[in-house]
Enzyme design. Structure first.
Site, PDB file in Angstrom:
ATOM      1  N   ARG A   1      34.659  43.068  63.993  1.00  0.00           N
ATOM      2  CA  ARG A   1      34.199  43.132  62.382  1.00  0.00           C
ATOM      3  C   ARG A   1      33.962  41.601  62.256  1.00  0.00           C
ATOM      4  O   ARG A   1      33.260  41.309  61.287  1.00  0.00           O
ATOM      5  CB  ARG A   1      35.464  43.523  61.617  1.00  0.00           C
ATOM      6  CG  ARG A   1      35.455  44.952  61.673  1.00  0.00           C
ATOM      7  CD  ARG A   1      36.535  45.715  60.695  1.00  0.00           C
ATOM      8  NE  ARG A   1      37.920  45.499  61.520  1.00  0.00           N
ATOM      9  CZ  ARG A   1      38.947  45.704  60.936  1.00  0.00           C
ATOM     10  NH1 ARG A   1      39.226  46.241  59.571  1.00  0.00           N
ATOM     11  NH2 ARG A   1      40.168  45.669  61.677  1.00  0.00           N
TER      12      ARG A   1
ATOM     13  N   THR B   1      47.720  47.267  71.347  1.00  0.00           N
ATOM     14  CA  THR B   1      48.901  46.179  71.287  1.00  0.00           C
ATOM     15  C   THR B   1      49.717  46.555  72.162  1.00  0.00           C
ATOM     16  O   THR B   1      50.444  45.803  72.913  1.00  0.00           O
ATOM     17  CB  THR B   1      49.019  45.893  69.755  1.00  0.00           C
ATOM     18  OG1 THR B   1      49.530  47.236  69.136  1.00  0.00           O
ATOM     19  CG2 THR B   1      48.043  45.417  68.946  1.00  0.00           C
TER      20      THR B   1
ATOM     21  N   ASN C   1      24.320 -11.288  55.342  1.00  0.00           N
ATOM     22  CA  ASN C   1      23.549 -10.244  54.768  1.00  0.00           C
ATOM     23  C   ASN C   1      22.549  -9.775  55.416  1.00  0.00           C
ATOM     24  O   ASN C   1      21.678 -10.675  56.154  1.00  0.00           O
ATOM     25  CB  ASN C   1      23.037 -11.043  53.308  1.00  0.00           C
ATOM     26  CG  ASN C   1      22.333  -9.794  52.612  1.00  0.00           C
ATOM     27  OD1 ASN C   1      22.982  -9.091  51.787  1.00  0.00           O
ATOM     28  ND2 ASN C   1      21.043  -9.845  52.538  1.00  0.00           N
TER      29      ASN C   1
ATOM     30  N   ASN D   1      18.629  -0.828  70.050  1.00  0.00           N
ATOM     31  CA  ASN D   1      19.611  -1.059  70.989  1.00  0.00           C
ATOM     32  C   ASN D   1      19.532  -0.094  72.355  1.00  0.00           C
ATOM     33  O   ASN D   1      20.185  -0.226  73.503  1.00  0.00           O
ATOM     34  CB  ASN D   1      20.752  -0.470  70.579  1.00  0.00           C
ATOM     35  CG  ASN D   1      21.014   0.940  69.874  1.00  0.00           C
ATOM     36  OD1 ASN D   1      19.816   1.216  69.635  1.00  0.00           O
ATOM     37  ND2 ASN D   1      21.964   1.529  69.735  1.00  0.00           N
TER      38      ASN D   1
END
Length: 460
Positions: A16, A82, A382, A391
């Site tokens: 389900r 089960t 800054n 990079n």
């Protein structure tokens, strides 16, 4: 009395859910169903913890072993039910020696099943002297669950599954949670005679209770919190249970001194911690092992994943993953911090900034429109708008190091590997390819060419 064995039933497909992965591997508040149930069961310290698998058995087994290496994996055969799962488990667990003492059996689709409830169930079972005890709860709408049928004295007679129940049985609101404690020898005898004469053609473990009555009383213990034993069969139930649980989590943090303006749009996973006087604004998702300090403001519309945010920081309209944000640092809006970033105190990553594996010093600011990756930036530097640390050379990643007190002009490109010293000033539009010493000024001389009266080819 020690728990001799715990058996977790994780063999089902969960049709389900309409999913390509087993139901037990779906997530709830940051952890899979199976992870959560194993956590709760393992807290009881059973001598053996077994997980029964069948559907995508290898995938579920690998997950269980990765989380709990001592687990015993039981493969259920193609016989459904089960009851059959427990037959397979008991057969394997009894190969070396006969089990004695209590055996806990738990379904794996109850993500809120907690150790305290299981501990109370086990204590009740031991006090009562029952041969078997089932964990139950009362639901206003019991649709889909097996009903607990009692006799006039309140003793458990049987459990009737939804598809096998008649009208009067369907009206019963006490339901089976699919969690049981059996005496090991009672369980062995009870599952030996299971039959599949039911609507599903399965071997029901619930039928074992009727057999168990011959060996002693069958009791029932009602879970104190119905939410803790609520199962999930489909995504509608998953959403409803997640919402109910998240509301409780938000209420917990509000009572701990956290301001959450809109709990309906704030999602907080279980491993998150939040300091006093923090404010969580609408649309925020706090996930994984996120740690939020005192006086922090998060949101609106912010996602934190395994992030650490120190006292007084602000994270607005951003996504932050596996990064450490220092005290009184400002992040956002619209900032993307990929894993591996480390911010000092009173720093800033502003609008439309992306970072990855960047170490940003105290008081350093990257205000807007920049990418900083694999970089080390010192204190009180800054970075002008539109700057990039280049990079990647197509094969390897390289680091950029920028010192303290640096003033980087707008539109700079740092081609890694490159090192810029302290106190440096760079001109706008510079491309920095080579090392720059301390207290220098660097710029790229770009010749401007102007062609007057030029028209594009399609206009000529």
């Amino acid at each position: 009395m020690a728990l001799s064995a715990a058996i977790i039933l994780a063999a089902g497909e969960g049709t389900r859910m309409r999913s390509n992965k087993p139901k037990v591997l779906h997530c709830f508040a940051g952890r899979t169903f199976l992870h959560r149930v194993m956590d709760s069961v393992a807290a009881l310290e059973p001598e053996t913890l077994a997980v029964v698998v069948h559907y995508q058995a290898e995938r579920v087994s690998e997950y269980a072993r990765n989380y709990y290496p001592q687990v015993t994996i039981v493969n259920q055969d193609d016989i459904p039910g089960t009851g059959r799962a427990v037959q397979c488990a008991m057969s394997q667990l009894s190969q070396n020696s006969e089990l004695t003492g209590p055996v806990l059996i738990a379904a794996s689709d109850m993500p809120l099943l907690d150790a305290d409830t299981l501990r109370q169930l086990l204590e009740f079972h031991e006090r009562s002297g029952n041969g078997a005890t089932v964990l139950t709860t009362i639901l206003d709408d019991p649709t889909g669950y097996g009903r607990i049928i009692r006799d006039r004295d309140g003793n458990v007679l049987r459990i009737v599954e939804q598809k096998d129940a008649n009208r009067s049985e369907l009206a019963v609101q006490e339901i089976n949670t699919s969690v049981y404690v059996f005496d090991a020898q009672v369980l062995a005898r009870a599952i030996a005679g299971l039959k599949s004469n039911n609507a599903q053609g399965e071997f029901y473990l619930t039928d074992a209770l009727e057999t168990a009555k011959a060996d002693g009383a069958v009791g029932a213990f009602a879970a104190p919190d119905p939410l803790s034993v609520e199962g999930v069969n489909d995504r509608v139930q998953l959403a409803a249970l997640s919402k109910a649980h998240n509301r409780r989590v938000c209420e917990h943090w509000m009572r701990e001194g956290v301001t959450i303006l809109d709990p309906d749009t704030t999602w907080i996973e279980d491993e998150v911690t939040i300091g006093r006087d923090a404010t969580i604004l609408p649309g925020s998702f706090l996930q994984g092992h996120t740690v939020i300090g005192d006086d922090v403001v998060v949101g609106p519309y912010t996602t934190l994943i395994d992030a650490t945010v120190d006292d007084g920081a602000v994270v607005e309209r951003s996504r932050v993953q596996e990064s450490h944000i220092g005290a009184r640092t400002n992040i956002g809006p619209w900032t993307y911090l990929r894993p591996g970033n480390e911010f000092g105190e009173e720093a800033k990553a502003g609008a439309f900034v992306e970072m990855k594996k960047a170490h940003i010093g105290n008081g350093t600011k990257v205000p807007h429109l920049s990418y900083v990756g694999d970089a080390e930036v010192g204190d009180h530097t800054n970075i002008g708008g539109g700057c990039i640390t280049a990079n990647y050379d197509g094969v390897h990643k390289h680091r950029t190091t920028i010192g303290s007190g640096v003033h980087v002009g707008a539109g700079n490109m740092f081609v890694a590997p490159v090192q810029v010293g302290d106190g440096v000033t760079t001109g706008a539009g510079s491309v920095v390819r080579h090392a720059v010493p301390d207290d220098a000024m660097v710029y790229s001389e770009n010749t401007q060419h102007t062609v007057e009266g030029w028209k594009p080819a399609w206009e000529r």
